[in-house]
Write an enzyme that holds these catalytic residues in place. Sequence first.
Site, short mmCIF file in Angstrom:
data_model
loop_
_atom_site.label_atom_id
_atom_site.label_comp_id
_atom_site.label_asym_id
_atom_site.label_seq_id
_atom_site.Cartn_x
_atom_site.Cartn_y
_atom_site.Cartn_z
N CYS A 66 1.83 9.67 -13.81
CA CYS A 66 2.37 10.74 -12.97
C CYS A 66 3.81 11.04 -13.33
O CYS A 66 4.29 12.16 -13.12
CB CYS A 66 2.25 10.38 -11.49
SG CYS A 66 3.07 8.84 -11.04
N GLU B 38 1.58 9.36 -3.01
CA GLU B 38 2.29 9.66 -4.25
C GLU B 38 1.31 10.48 -5.08
O GLU B 38 0.26 9.98 -5.47
CB GLU B 38 2.70 8.37 -4.95
CG GLU B 38 3.64 8.58 -6.13
CD GLU B 38 2.90 8.93 -7.41
OE1 GLU B 38 2.98 10.10 -7.84
OE2 GLU B 38 2.22 8.05 -7.95
#
Length: 281
Positions: A75, A41
């Site tokens: 993020c 990720e």
Amino acid sequence: MNHPDVAVIAFTGSLKVGLLINQQASHTPSGANLVKRVIAEMGGKNAIIVDTDADLDEAVKGTVDSAFGYAGQKCSAGSRAIVLDGIYDQFLARLVEATRSLTVAPADHPGASLGPVIDSESQERIRRFIEKGKTEARLVYEADLGALANEGFFVGPTIFADVPENSTLAQEEIFGPVLSVIRAKDLDDAIRIANGTKYALTGGVFSRSPEHLAKVKKRFRVGNLYINRKCTGALVDRQPFGGFKLSGIGSKAGGPDYLLQFVLPRTITENQMRRGFAPES
């Protein structure tokens, strides 16, 4: 990671490091009898689309929370607000005033809206992006840190307006409290701009039009899309998290297929038809 018995590498972090891990994992070390798999990720350049009929109270609050919560160091943080032309100036004015009300303070301060960034390296990187942004777009708000400017690793919430869609501000992940506001001609233009980065992690839309929402759901290419709410804060068991393009490799965390990535499937097939006599032993 280079040990021959390591079969799976799960990583969360920057695009640069994630791509390096993926590259190194592709080289099978001497003595290994398996091909390493990578679950990563990585990053995002997440956009929030604000339609002309959006509820401005919700849109402004959702954008501020998405962009400046956790000092923008998520993020999934919203780093682009793509606003339709008919509501652009009104939204921008209210966005700036809402951001002005935030309090920058040490994280343990009861009234802190956002605290410092993680370290000095992050602080310097974000400051470089802000200075670069001043040459690309119109700076409309930069928080005055006062005495905190020389204490710890503080970066105040910063807003740029009239940001060109292909500029550094609009394309690169900053990972800090910096928001780019981009003007769009109409909803089709907004979706095109939103999809125009190398990332596809999270995104949001504020609209009261069922027709427009249906179009965004179909065409806005992100792993997690949030409608009329902030684009951060995925809940385990409710919103499996993860994106595609250069935002990630593998199945979504918290989704039904995530744990299957850590196991090896096997198929056993047996012919149970007995032919002839099999005496008891």
